[in-house]
Scaffold this active site. Structure first.
Site, PDB file in Angstrom:
ATOM      1  N   GLU A 107      47.522 110.605   0.894  1.00  0.00           N
ATOM      2  CA  GLU A 107      46.705 110.251   2.050  1.00  0.00           C
ATOM      3  C   GLU A 107      47.234 110.773   3.370  1.00  0.00           C
ATOM      4  O   GLU A 107      47.096 110.102   4.413  1.00  0.00           O
ATOM      5  CB  GLU A 107      46.587 108.729   2.129  1.00  0.00           C
ATOM      6  CG  GLU A 107      47.907 107.987   2.352  1.00  0.00           C
ATOM      7  CD  GLU A 107      48.657 107.605   1.095  1.00  0.00           C
ATOM      8  OE1 GLU A 107      49.553 106.760   1.174  1.00  0.00           O
ATOM      9  OE2 GLU A 107      48.340 108.163   0.021  1.00  0.00           O
ATOM     10  N   HIS A 141      39.682 106.156  -2.233  1.00  0.00           N
ATOM     11  CA  HIS A 141      41.021 105.559  -2.128  1.00  0.00           C
ATOM     12  C   HIS A 141      41.826 106.207  -1.009  1.00  0.00           C
ATOM     13  O   HIS A 141      42.387 105.515  -0.153  1.00  0.00           O
ATOM     14  CB  HIS A 141      41.761 105.715  -3.459  1.00  0.00           C
ATOM     15  CG  HIS A 141      43.105 105.062  -3.485  1.00  0.00           C
ATOM     16  ND1 HIS A 141      43.305 103.772  -3.903  1.00  0.00           N
ATOM     17  CD2 HIS A 141      44.325 105.522  -3.120  1.00  0.00           C
ATOM     18  CE1 HIS A 141      44.584 103.452  -3.792  1.00  0.00           C
ATOM     19  NE2 HIS A 141      45.230 104.504  -3.326  1.00  0.00           N
ATOM     20  N   GLU A 142      41.894 107.534  -1.016  1.00  0.00           N
ATOM     21  CA  GLU A 142      42.702 108.215  -0.002  1.00  0.00           C
ATOM     22  C   GLU A 142      42.112 108.010   1.392  1.00  0.00           C
ATOM     23  O   GLU A 142      42.853 107.871   2.372  1.00  0.00           O
ATOM     24  CB  GLU A 142      42.819 109.710  -0.328  1.00  0.00           C
ATOM     25  CG  GLU A 142      43.355 110.028  -1.723  1.00  0.00           C
ATOM     26  CD  GLU A 142      44.637 109.295  -2.070  1.00  0.00           C
ATOM     27  OE1 GLU A 142      45.409 108.934  -1.152  1.00  0.00           O
ATOM     28  OE2 GLU A 142      44.881 109.068  -3.265  1.00  0.00           O
ATOM     29  N   HIS A 145      43.075 104.662   2.854  1.00  0.00           N
ATOM     30  CA  HIS A 145      44.425 104.647   3.418  1.00  0.00           C
ATOM     31  C   HIS A 145      44.424 104.894   4.928  1.00  0.00           C
ATOM     32  O   HIS A 145      45.396 104.558   5.608  1.00  0.00           O
ATOM     33  CB  HIS A 145      45.297 105.700   2.737  1.00  0.00           C
ATOM     34  CG  HIS A 145      46.007 105.204   1.516  1.00  0.00           C
ATOM     35  ND1 HIS A 145      46.866 104.134   1.546  1.00  0.00           N
ATOM     36  CD2 HIS A 145      45.993 105.660   0.235  1.00  0.00           C
ATOM     37  CE1 HIS A 145      47.363 103.940   0.327  1.00  0.00           C
ATOM     38  NE2 HIS A 145      46.846 104.840  -0.485  1.00  0.00           N
ATOM     39  N   GLU A 179      49.000 100.082  -1.079  1.00  0.00           N
ATOM     40  CA  GLU A 179      48.171 100.450  -2.221  1.00  0.00           C
ATOM     41  C   GLU A 179      47.211  99.359  -2.687  1.00  0.00           C
ATOM     42  O   GLU A 179      46.096  99.636  -3.109  1.00  0.00           O
ATOM     43  CB  GLU A 179      49.072 100.886  -3.388  1.00  0.00           C
ATOM     44  CG  GLU A 179      49.964 102.078  -3.082  1.00  0.00           C
ATOM     45  CD  GLU A 179      49.186 103.338  -2.721  1.00  0.00           C
ATOM     46  OE1 GLU A 179      47.959 103.364  -2.888  1.00  0.00           O
ATOM     47  OE2 GLU A 179      49.830 104.303  -2.264  1.00  0.00           O
ATOM     48  N   ASP A 224      60.244 104.460  -6.081  1.00  0.00           N
ATOM     49  CA  ASP A 224      59.051 104.642  -6.896  1.00  0.00           C
ATOM     50  C   ASP A 224      59.122 103.865  -8.203  1.00  0.00           C
ATOM     51  O   ASP A 224      58.368 104.127  -9.123  1.00  0.00           O
ATOM     52  CB  ASP A 224      58.823 106.126  -7.190  1.00  0.00           C
ATOM     53  CG  ASP A 224      58.216 106.859  -6.011  1.00  0.00           C
ATOM     54  OD1 ASP A 224      57.502 106.194  -5.240  1.00  0.00           O
ATOM     55  OD2 ASP A 224      58.464 108.052  -5.853  1.00  0.00           O
ATOM     56  N   TYR A 233      48.969  98.458  -7.007  1.00  0.00           N
ATOM     57  CA  TYR A 233      47.560  98.837  -6.890  1.00  0.00           C
ATOM     58  C   TYR A 233      46.642  97.701  -7.360  1.00  0.00           C
ATOM     59  O   TYR A 233      45.875  97.131  -6.588  1.00  0.00           O
ATOM     60  CB  TYR A 233      47.261 100.080  -7.732  1.00  0.00           C
ATOM     61  CG  TYR A 233      47.847 101.372  -7.232  1.00  0.00           C
ATOM     62  CD1 TYR A 233      47.096 102.242  -6.452  1.00  0.00           C
ATOM     63  CD2 TYR A 233      49.145 101.750  -7.563  1.00  0.00           C
ATOM     64  CE1 TYR A 233      47.622 103.443  -6.005  1.00  0.00           C
ATOM     65  CE2 TYR A 233      49.689 102.941  -7.121  1.00  0.00           C
ATOM     66  CZ  TYR A 233      48.924 103.792  -6.341  1.00  0.00           C
ATOM     67  OH  TYR A 233      49.452 104.978  -5.902  1.00  0.00           O
TER      68      TYR A 233
END
Length: 649
Positions: free
Chosen positions: A309, A333-334, A337, A356, A412, A420
């Site tokens: 994003e 979704h992006e 953001h 997210e 991560d 999410y």
């Protein structure tokens, strides 16, 4: 970002992995100030970023000026980064920055008279995850510091592709991926989402190369090898982005368009034609789009994620282009953001759900508005089914939205289903209990209140208590709210989503499994990608060879150009010993570098000696075209199965 793989982040991704009230009508061309200091000691502790050496409580970067030269032959960016500093601690005389594999040539400080002087600096030994701490001695507490440096050809945040690896086969390609902590591999900075800065950049490149950045990239810019950019809104380091190659631009709306290779741009424009409608929809729900333009860069298939994003310039995988707009939830979704993540940002990776989860909720609202409730519900069911598979007794520590300090060894490591799906589910729970209109007003106020700031889960909880729980008494108890935020698993209060279209898919699958009678073409001919995904995901763990062959003969799953279907079909084929798919599997794994789509198949392959051999041979061929993030994940998957150790990033 959309989407990390399901469980692979837990041990394999060793390379990786928003304050005071703002004016609700902050104009897009104004550079708002960065976030203020946290109000309490407890919140200050919550904001500590375990994945950065930086000390933003002492001195904070407020602006970045890049002067870079792009060299495809050397696979290198070289030049300087000038950082404007805000000294917060009167006793501080050091600047600590994050770097990874950067060659630091010199460091200069700007004196009060405007002249520059050499500064002493030390680059610490390399940590496999965090990189090397760069400490600059600044006894004069200079207002600006300039670091001359060059990147490594193996920089984890950059991918360099030869011309042969591109669709057009004429010009090399380079692109960045800075999230979570890869910006430090191509810029020395405070690589933590708790710090926001404005930036400018001047980039020199070969004259046949177009350069774009997460800034004010001009759609009409001449391709002359000399490019300048400005980002007036403050962003965190993980949103710093650059791309370069044989790129052309075509609009999809008055403030949106696609950058892509000439051979791919028309397909992308057709697929992303609804982008402007998505912007309009989100603005009606949650307030003005504050980044001026929303353009998209279509990357080669090696891009490790679905999308990134980066403000003003979302980076996208070409695997989303299937010709029927069935996968454009990725665009939603992006785009979402731009409100959740880019505008209001999580302060550390421990709070990744704030980016997210809220974004996934907004994404679903966009899809519902444009494509109907049925489509939105199918998307939710798919995500929640994946959550049920991913949540296990072994990873309960990573199932809480607000993760405790010390749990995330790698930024991560977050479970994708937590940040999410559970995050979006939490938002839907609040919406249904409070009421949609009231919850929309809450979210809009939230985005305005924390605009251009980085915040913690505690700050969100405090804001929600004052503006939801206390404002609408009797709707949600504090205990219910806290269970969602701090406890593992999914609370019993979770609202359920059903899909009548999936019920029909389930019935058709059952008939086939029971009788061998395939669904009628009059039924399957109307199925969307989501229905095919659900059809395959509901199959038994393995099928007989004859069953797989019958499905293949009818629906041509093997060799499918749809990555979402391939992601489900190929692991099933491998588990079932369906070697007729091996050639197509190898070709798919070599052609696509998006981790979500390929890692499930690699993970199944390595479970048998023959499959491991196919995985090793395929990876050897595919590796030159994989992003470093993808390569590290695949290498670790193979090494673990082979009893070896992966190469450290």
């Amino acid at each position: 970002m959309r989407h990390t793989p399901l469980t692979i982040c837990l041990a394999l991704a060793l390379a990786m992995t928003a304050g005071c009230k703002k004016d609700a009508t902050t104009p897009a061309d104004t550079a708002p100030t960065a976030s203020t200091a946290p109000a309490t000691a407890a919140d200050a502790q919550a904001r500590i970023d375990e994945h950065s050496y930086a000390q933003p409580d002492k001195v904070k970067v407020k602006d970045l000026a890049l002067e870079l030269k792009l060299d495809f032959d050397k696979k290198q960016l070289a030049g300087s980064a000038t950082l404007a500093l805000d000294w917060l601690d009167k006793g501080a005389t050091q600047l600590v920055l994050d770097t990874r594999d950067l060659a630091i040539e010199k460091v200069l400080g700007e004196r009060a008279d405007g002249k520059w002087e050499d500064l002493k600096f030390e680059l610490a030994p390399r940590d496999p995850l965090l990189g090397s701490k760069l400490t600059v001695q600044m006894p004069q507490r200079n207002a600006r510091v300039r670091i001359t440096y060059a990147t490594s050809p193996e920089a984890s945040g950059l991918q360099w592709l030869t011309a042969a690896m591109t669709e057009g086969k004429k010009t090399p390609f380079m692109f960045s991926q800075s999230q979570q902590i890869h910006a430090r591999s191509w810029v020395p900075l405070q690589d933590t989402p708790s710090v926001r800065f404005t930036y400018t950049a001047h980039v020199l490149a070969p004259k046949d190369t177009m350069v774009v950045m997460s800034a004010d990239t001009d759609p009409k810019a001449a391709r002359d090898g000399d490019y300048s950019f400005k980002m007036p809104q403050p962003i965190p380091s993980y949103l710093l982005a650059i791309g370069a190659g044989d790129l052309v631009f075509k609009p999809v709306g008055p403030r949106s368009g696609v950058w892509a290779e000439p051979t791919a741009v028309d397909k992308a424009v057709a697929e992303f034609a609804d982008t402007e409608k998505m912007i309009d929809t989100t603005e009606k729900l949650y307030g003005p789009y504050r980044w001026d333009r929303y353009d998209m860069l279509l990357l080669p298939p090696s891009f490790p994620y679905g999308g990134m994003e980066n403000p003003r310039m979302t980076f996208l995988t070409p695997t989303v282009i299937v010709g029927d707009k069935s996968l454009v939830a990725l665009i939603a979704h992006e785009l979402a953001h731009s409100w959740s993540g880019n505008l209001v940002t999580f302060s550390t990776a421990k709070d990744a759900w704030l980016n997210e989860g809220v974004t996934s909720y907004v994404e679903n609202r966009i899809i519902e508005d444009l494509y109907g409730r049925e489509r939105a519900d199918m998307e939710s069911v798919i995500e929640r089914n994946e959550l049920k598979e991913e949540f296990t007794p072994e990873n309960t520590a990573l199932q809480a939205l607000a993760v405790k300090p010390g749990v995330l060894k790698d930024p991560d490591e977050n479970l994708s289903s937590t940040v999410y799906t559970k995050g979006a589910w939490f938002m839907q729970f609040l919406e249904q209990r409070i009421g949609r209109a009231e919850f929309d007003a809450f979210l809009r106020g939230y985005f305005d209140h924390f605009a251009f700031q980085s915040i913690s889960s505690k700050q969100f909880a405090d804001y929600a208590k004052a503006n939801l729980l206390d404002k609408y008494p009797g709707k949600v108890t504090q205990a219910e709210f806290d269970a969602w935020l701090y406890e593992p698993g999914v609370p019993s209060t979770a609202p359920q989503v059903l899909s009548a279209r999936f019920d029909a898919v389930d019935a058709a699958r059952k008939v086939w499994l029971d009788t061998g009678s395939l669904p009628a073409a009059s039924l399957t001919g109307k199925w969307t990608t989501q229905e095919w995904v659900h059809f395959i995901e509901g199959m038994p763990k393995t099928l007989a060879q004859e069953q797989l062959a019958a499905l293949d003969a009818a629906y041509h799953f093997t060799g499918t150009p749809n990555g979402e279907i391939a992601q489900r079909w190929y692991p099933l084929a491998v588990r079932s010993g369906y070697t007729a798919a091996n050639e197509a599997i190898s070709a798919f794994l070599q052609r696509v570098g998006r981790r979500k789509l390929i890692i499930p198949t690699y993970k199944e392959l390595v479970k048998t000696p023959a499959g491991l051999k196919l995985a090793q041979d395929t990876f050897a061929k595919a590796r030159p075209g994989y992003h470093p993030i993808t390569s590290t994940t695949v290498e670790a998957t193979i090494a673990e199965a082979a009893g070896g150790k992966p190469t450290q990033p």
